[in-house]
Design an enzyme around this catalytic site. Structure first.
Site, PDB file in Angstrom:
ATOM      1  N   LEU A  38       0.836  -1.205   0.000  1.00 13.94           N
ATOM      2  CA  LEU A  38       0.000   0.000   0.000  1.00 13.94           C
ATOM      3  C   LEU A  38       0.871   1.256   0.000  1.00 13.94           C
ATOM      4  CD1 LEU A  38      -2.995   1.032   0.270  1.00 13.94           C
ATOM      5  CD2 LEU A  38      -2.467   1.329   2.685  1.00 13.94           C
ATOM      6  N   ALA A  39       1.908   1.237   0.844  1.00 13.66           N
ATOM      7  CA  ALA A  39       2.800   2.398   0.911  1.00 13.66           C
ATOM      8  C   ALA A  39       3.440   2.642  -0.454  1.00 13.66           C
ATOM      9  CB  ALA A  39       3.862   2.171   1.978  1.00 13.66           C
ATOM     10  N   ASP A  84       9.301  -4.399  15.552  1.00 11.87           N
ATOM     11  CA  ASP A  84       8.103  -5.232  15.485  1.00 11.87           C
ATOM     12  C   ASP A  84       7.003  -4.453  16.196  1.00 11.87           C
ATOM     13  OD1 ASP A  84       6.035  -6.959  15.821  1.00 11.87           O
ATOM     14  OD2 ASP A  84       7.265  -8.667  16.433  1.00 11.87           O
ATOM     15  N   VAL A  85       6.027  -3.990  15.432  1.00  8.34           N
ATOM     16  CA  VAL A  85       5.045  -3.060  16.007  1.00  8.34           C
ATOM     17  C   VAL A  85       4.055  -3.734  16.953  1.00  8.34           C
ATOM     18  CG1 VAL A  85       5.183  -1.498  14.033  1.00  8.34           C
ATOM     19  CG2 VAL A  85       3.422  -3.268  14.071  1.00  8.34           C
ATOM     20  N   LYS A 126      -8.731  -0.469   5.668  1.00  2.00           N
ATOM     21  CA  LYS A 126      -9.717  -1.541   5.726  1.00  2.00           C
ATOM     22  C   LYS A 126      -8.997  -2.880   5.826  1.00  2.00           C
ATOM     23  CE  LYS A 126     -11.566  -3.279   2.124  1.00  2.00           C
ATOM     24  NZ  LYS A 126     -12.038  -3.694   0.787  1.00  2.00           N
ATOM     25  N   ASP A 175     -12.047   4.724   3.370  1.00  2.00           N
ATOM     26  CA  ASP A 175     -12.752   3.971   2.339  1.00  2.00           C
ATOM     27  C   ASP A 175     -12.336   4.668   1.062  1.00  2.00           C
ATOM     28  OD1 ASP A 175     -14.637   3.341   0.297  1.00  2.00           O
ATOM     29  OD2 ASP A 175     -15.928   2.505   1.826  1.00  2.00           O
ATOM     30  N   HIS A 176     -11.441   4.036   0.304  1.00  2.00           N
ATOM     31  CA  HIS A 176     -10.824   4.811  -0.783  1.00  2.00           C
ATOM     32  C   HIS A 176     -11.830   5.229  -1.861  1.00  2.00           C
ATOM     33  CE1 HIS A 176     -10.489   0.964  -2.978  1.00  2.00           C
ATOM     34  NE2 HIS A 176     -10.288   1.672  -4.061  1.00  2.00           N
ATOM     35  N   ASP A 178     -15.840  -7.486   1.375  1.00  2.00           N
ATOM     36  CA  ASP A 178     -14.746  -6.755   0.740  1.00  2.00           C
ATOM     37  C   ASP A 178     -15.241  -5.494   0.023  1.00  2.00           C
ATOM     38  OD1 ASP A 178     -11.961  -6.566  -0.082  1.00  2.00           O
ATOM     39  OD2 ASP A 178     -12.628  -7.112  -2.100  1.00  2.00           O
ATOM     40  N   HIS A 226     -17.549   0.039   0.156  1.00  4.25           N
ATOM     41  CA  HIS A 226     -17.600   0.903  -1.030  1.00  4.25           C
ATOM     42  C   HIS A 226     -19.008   1.043  -1.624  1.00  4.25           C
ATOM     43  CE1 HIS A 226     -13.418   0.345  -0.491  1.00  4.25           C
ATOM     44  NE2 HIS A 226     -13.295  -0.762  -1.179  1.00  4.25           N
ATOM     45  N   LYS A 284     -13.837  -3.692 -16.407  1.00  2.00           N
ATOM     46  CA  LYS A 284     -13.624  -2.907 -15.190  1.00  2.00           C
ATOM     47  C   LYS A 284     -14.504  -1.672 -15.303  1.00  2.00           C
ATOM     48  CE  LYS A 284     -11.466  -0.928 -11.634  1.00  2.00           C
ATOM     49  NZ  LYS A 284     -11.810  -1.315 -10.275  1.00  2.00           N
TER      50      LYS A 284
HETATM   51  N1  LIG Z   1      -2.263  -3.009  -0.807  1.00  3.61           N
HETATM   52  C1  LIG Z   1      -3.394  -2.386  -1.089  1.00  3.61           C
HETATM   53  O1  LIG Z   1      -3.652  -1.949  -2.207  1.00  3.61           O
HETATM   54  C2  LIG Z   1      -4.424  -2.191  -0.027  1.00  3.61           C
HETATM   55  C3  LIG Z   1      -4.164  -2.502   1.284  1.00  3.61           C
HETATM   56  N2  LIG Z   1      -5.106  -2.258   2.244  1.00  3.61           N
HETATM   57  C4  LIG Z   1      -4.820  -2.552   3.652  1.00  3.61           C
HETATM   58  O2  LIG Z   1      -3.601  -1.926   4.021  1.00  3.61           O
HETATM   59  C5  LIG Z   1      -2.922  -2.732   4.948  1.00  3.61           C
HETATM   60  C6  LIG Z   1      -1.540  -3.056   4.405  1.00  3.61           C
HETATM   61  O3  LIG Z   1      -1.662  -3.796   3.223  1.00  3.61           O
HETATM   62  P1  LIG Z   1      -0.421  -4.102   2.268  1.00  3.61           P
HETATM   63  O4  LIG Z   1       0.459  -2.924   2.148  1.00  3.61           O
HETATM   64  O5  LIG Z   1      -0.990  -4.680   1.041  1.00  3.61           O
HETATM   65  O6  LIG Z   1       0.345  -5.235   3.084  1.00  3.61           O
HETATM   66  P2  LIG Z   1       1.853  -5.669   2.941  1.00  3.61           P
HETATM   67  O7  LIG Z   1       1.949  -7.015   3.551  1.00  3.61           O
HETATM   68  O8  LIG Z   1       2.370  -5.464   1.581  1.00  3.61           O
HETATM   69  O9  LIG Z   1       2.619  -4.625   3.860  1.00  3.61           O
HETATM   70  C7  LIG Z   1       2.525  -4.638   5.259  1.00  3.61           C
HETATM   71  C8  LIG Z   1       3.869  -4.213   5.816  1.00  3.61           C
HETATM   72  O10 LIG Z   1       3.760  -4.269   7.219  1.00  3.61           O
HETATM   73  C9  LIG Z   1       5.007  -4.672   7.753  1.00  3.61           C
HETATM   74  N3  LIG Z   1       4.728  -5.464   8.959  1.00  3.61           N
HETATM   75  C10 LIG Z   1       3.990  -6.583   9.054  1.00  3.61           C
HETATM   76  N4  LIG Z   1       3.987  -7.026  10.316  1.00  3.61           N
HETATM   77  C11 LIG Z   1       4.736  -6.159  11.028  1.00  3.61           C
HETATM   78  C12 LIG Z   1       5.119  -6.076  12.377  1.00  3.61           C
HETATM   79  N5  LIG Z   1       4.733  -6.979  13.273  1.00  3.61           N
HETATM   80  N6  LIG Z   1       5.903  -5.047  12.750  1.00  3.61           N
HETATM   81  C13 LIG Z   1       6.309  -4.117  11.856  1.00  3.61           C
HETATM   82  N7  LIG Z   1       5.974  -4.145  10.574  1.00  3.61           N
HETATM   83  C14 LIG Z   1       5.196  -5.151  10.157  1.00  3.61           C
HETATM   84  C15 LIG Z   1       5.684  -5.544   6.699  1.00  3.61           C
HETATM   85  O11 LIG Z   1       7.052  -5.206   6.599  1.00  3.61           O
HETATM   86  P3  LIG Z   1       8.151  -6.136   7.305  1.00  3.61           P
HETATM   87  O12 LIG Z   1       7.968  -7.506   6.731  1.00  3.61           O
HETATM   88  O13 LIG Z   1       9.441  -5.482   6.976  1.00  3.61           O
HETATM   89  O14 LIG Z   1       7.832  -6.100   8.757  1.00  3.61           O
HETATM   90  C16 LIG Z   1       4.984  -5.144   5.394  1.00  3.61           C
HETATM   91  O15 LIG Z   1       5.823  -4.448   4.515  1.00  3.61           O
HETATM   92  C17 LIG Z   1      -3.801  -3.955   5.174  1.00  3.61           C
HETATM   93  O16 LIG Z   1      -4.606  -3.723   6.293  1.00  3.61           O
HETATM   94  C18 LIG Z   1      -4.640  -4.022   3.931  1.00  3.61           C
HETATM   95  O17 LIG Z   1      -5.876  -4.659   4.175  1.00  3.61           O
HETATM   96  C19 LIG Z   1      -6.310  -1.687   1.929  1.00  3.61           C
HETATM   97  C20 LIG Z   1      -6.627  -1.362   0.651  1.00  3.61           C
HETATM   98  C21 LIG Z   1      -5.731  -1.589  -0.445  1.00  3.61           C
HETATM   99  O1  LIG Z   2     -11.038  -2.253  -1.513  1.00  8.58           O
HETATM  100  C1  LIG Z   2     -10.940  -2.935  -2.506  1.00  8.58           C
HETATM  101  O2  LIG Z   2     -11.058  -2.339  -3.704  1.00  8.58           O
HETATM  102  C2  LIG Z   2     -10.513  -2.928  -4.861  1.00  8.58           C
HETATM  103  C3  LIG Z   2     -11.165  -2.226  -6.048  1.00  8.58           C
HETATM  104  O3  LIG Z   2     -10.825  -0.872  -5.995  1.00  8.58           O
HETATM  105  P1  LIG Z   2     -10.812   0.027  -7.313  1.00  8.58           P
HETATM  106  O4  LIG Z   2     -10.404   1.369  -6.841  1.00  8.58           O
HETATM  107  O5  LIG Z   2      -9.831  -0.620  -8.255  1.00  8.58           O
HETATM  108  O6  LIG Z   2     -12.189  -0.028  -7.877  1.00  8.58           O
HETATM  109  C4  LIG Z   2     -10.744  -4.410  -4.917  1.00  8.58           C
HETATM  110  O7  LIG Z   2     -10.009  -4.980  -5.975  1.00  8.58           O
HETATM  111  C5  LIG Z   2     -10.293  -5.050  -3.629  1.00  8.58           C
HETATM  112  O8  LIG Z   2     -10.641  -6.433  -3.629  1.00  8.58           O
HETATM  113  C6  LIG Z   2     -10.927  -4.380  -2.443  1.00  8.58           C
HETATM  114  O9  LIG Z   2     -10.297  -4.868  -1.254  1.00  8.58           O
END
Ligand SMILES: NC(=O)C1=CN([C@@H]2O[C@H](COP(=O)(O)OP(=O)(O)OC[C@H]3O[C@@H](n4cnc5c(N)ncnc54)[C@H](OP(=O)(O)O)[C@@H]3O)[C@@H](O)[C@H]2O)C=CC1
Ligand SMILES: O=C1O[C@H](COP(=O)(O)O)[C@@H](O)[C@H](O)[C@H]1O
Length: 514
Positions: free
Chosen positions: A24-25, A96-97, A159, A188-189, A246, A251, A357
């Protein structure tokens, strides 16, 4: 951002991203920060501290930020000096958070950033980590004194917010030990999407629409969020969540609230939220097995072709348990039981591996009382207002007019406006991050909305759990199971085809092919 009643106010801040190098970041947050920076929307006194378990030096972290911006930002890096000035604000702390150990190091890092950059203690904590850590981290932030600051403190939370009403309530109670409701920014994006925000403006800034926005003139509303992607690499989450949790719980219901809410007395978050919450309170709850099966359809994708490629069935996707009965598609007939909407069906549908889409809202107006004209099919096309949310953003108003030169023949025409055909508009995360930094909660989800949305969704889920046979199937690349057409047919309606705009960003007239 768009409809905030307040003037824009920049604040110096430190943003702590838990999960600071995660997906996500990288895909959303760094590009959003960079676009805001380039657009001059960030105070120059800011710093970002990324947190994760992996060991990294600041320089390595900045390299990750650069790669992410190069790959995902809507703005290219054009000036290396300016890039350096942006990048040098990024720092990284390994911990470790889930355990208290290490939070002291984080606090020191945050305080150092504040001292060095003259930031008066404004702290934005962004939880981009797995949901199982949300509660724990918010408690530790308090226990380890990171929330003790001279300036403001805010928590941005991703979320999913809970798995059902009970788990959401527990999480909320835990977070509320450390943060007040007005300090919690639940993302909620979809609420950050330009055209979802625009629903409010289209409705409340135009006599034309608002006067007709009720059950006397509207026949039905259709809300679609179809995707072509499958479960991707998220089976461990998605197979437990399903499309109902989901997409619908958040959404889809948010879009429904934007369409159905009464005009707020003011454009402030409290007034808007009050009106949205009233919609959820008026939403008829489907509870018994019969009500659920008559009004909600769930489906799972089979093999098929999407965008010209063969794709496997859901049950053969990596990480999906054999014989999974998880739904990848939901369609439903909902009713908002109040004066304005009594008797108007709100049809919703969302699914993965569908034909196209497309996220859009279609308002179908009632037919004229008597058809005085003729056309090829001897019926007039319905008046439609189509709000396209993504990937194209825009509006199309479809109505009937005389065919030029014809013998009183009537044809459907459209007035079409495309918001993003000519140039990029801000990404949802850009808009939402900006609002969180400004302290504008308008497009974030209040606990009242989250809790009522779960209370609507939970009984549907429970009915399905009692009846695994209720799962239907659809071919990948289709518009979903036939059962979903049936719930509209029963009311004399049909799904409208996904709309495609012209290529110009100006209002233009066009004929519609029937
Ligand atoms: N990716 C997306 O597009 C979306 C994500 N989200 C939500 O955002 C959140 C993050 O998702 P996403 O970025 O995909 O997940 P990832 O697994 O890619 O990233 C999570 C990061 O958290 C770090 N992490 C995990 N556990 C720990 C810990 N105990 N202490 C410190 N750091 C930790 C990990 O780094 P390290 O291994 O170095 O600790 C990892 O890079 C989730 O809640 C997801 O549901 C929501 C909408 C869209
Ligand atoms: O939150 C979510 O949204 C995406 C769809 O988002 P969009 O901006 O591409 O329409 C979805 O793929 C995912 O499963 C869900 O967690």
């Amino acid at each position: 951002m768009l409809t905030s009643a307040r003037p824009s106010e920049k604040h110096p801040f430190v943003m702590v991203i838990f999960g600071g190098a995660g997906d996500l970041a990288r895909r959303k947050l760094f590009p959003a920060l960079y676009s805001l920076y380039r657009s001059g929307l960030l105070d120059r006194r800011f710093a970002v501290v990324g947190v994760g378990r992996s060991e990294r030096e600041d320089e390595q972290y900045r390299q990750i930020v650069r790669e992410s911006v190069d790959s995902h930002s809507r703005m290219d890096v054009e000036n290396e000096e300016d890039w350096s000035s942006f990048a040098e604000r990024f720092h990284y702390v390994s911990l470790d958070v889930g355990t208290a150990q290490g939070y002291g190091k984080l606090r020191e890092r945050v305080e150092r950033c504040e001292r060095e950059r003259g930031i008066p203690g404004n702290r934005l904590f962004y939880l981009a980590i797995g949901p199982e850590l949300f509660g724990r981290v918010s408690s530790l932030l308090n226990e380890e004194h990171l929330t003790r600051t001279e300036g403001w403190k805010r928590l941005v939370i991703e979320k999913p917010f809970g798995h059902d009403y009970e788990s959401a309530r527990e999480l909320n109670d835990q977070i509320r030990q450390s943060f007040q409701e007005e300090e919690i920014y639940r993302i909620d994006h979809y609420l950050g999407k330009e055209m979802v925000q625009n629903i409010e403006v289209i409705r409340f800034a135009n006599t034309l629409f608002e006067a007709l926005w009720n059950n006397r003139y509207i026949s039905n509303v259709q809300i679609t969020a179809s995707e072509t992607v499958g479960v991707e690499d998220r089976a461990s989450y998605y197979d437990r969540a399903g499309a109902l949790r989901d997409m619908v719980q958040n959404h889809i219901l948010q879009m429904l609230m934007m369409v159905a809410m009464e005009p707020p007395s003011r454009l402030n978050p409290e007034a808007i939220r009050d009106e949205k919450v009233k919609v959820l309170r008026s939403l008829r709850r489907w509870k018994s097995d019969d009500e659920v099966s008559q009004n909600i359809v769930r489906g799972q994708y089979l093999a098929g072709r999407v965008d010209g490629e063969e794709v496997p069935p859901y049950r053969e996707e990596e990480g999906v348990p054999a014989g999974s009965v998880n739904e990848t598609y939901v369609a439903g007939r909902l009713f908002v039981d109040n004066f304005r909407w009594s008797g108007v069906p709100f049809y919703i549908r969302t699914g993965k591996r569908m034909r196209q889409k497309s996220t859009e809202v279609v308002i179908q107006f009632k037919d004229v009382p008597q058809n005085l004209y003729f056309n090829k099919n001897n019926d007039l096309g319905p008046n439609l207002l189509v709000i396209t949310v993504s990937p194209e953003e825009g509006l199309s108003l479809q109505f009937n007019a005389k065919k030029p030169g014809g013998d009183n023949e009537v044809i459907p025409i459209a007035m079409d406006f495309c918001n993003n055909c000519a140039e990029d508009t801000p990404e949802a995360y850009e808009s939402l991050l900006h609002d969180a930094l400004e302290g504008d909660l308008t497009f974030f989800t209040h606990w009242d909305e989250v809790s009522l949305a779960w209370k609507f969704v939970d009984p549907i889920r429970e009915a399905w759990d009692r009846d695994p046979e209720s799962l239907t199937f659809y071919e990948s690349g289709s518009w979903g199971p036939a059962e979903a057409d049936q719930i509209l047919k029963e009311e004399g309606h049909r799904w409208h085809r996904a709309y495609r705009h012209g290529t110009k960003s100006i209002v233009q007239g066009s004929r519609i092919e029937k």
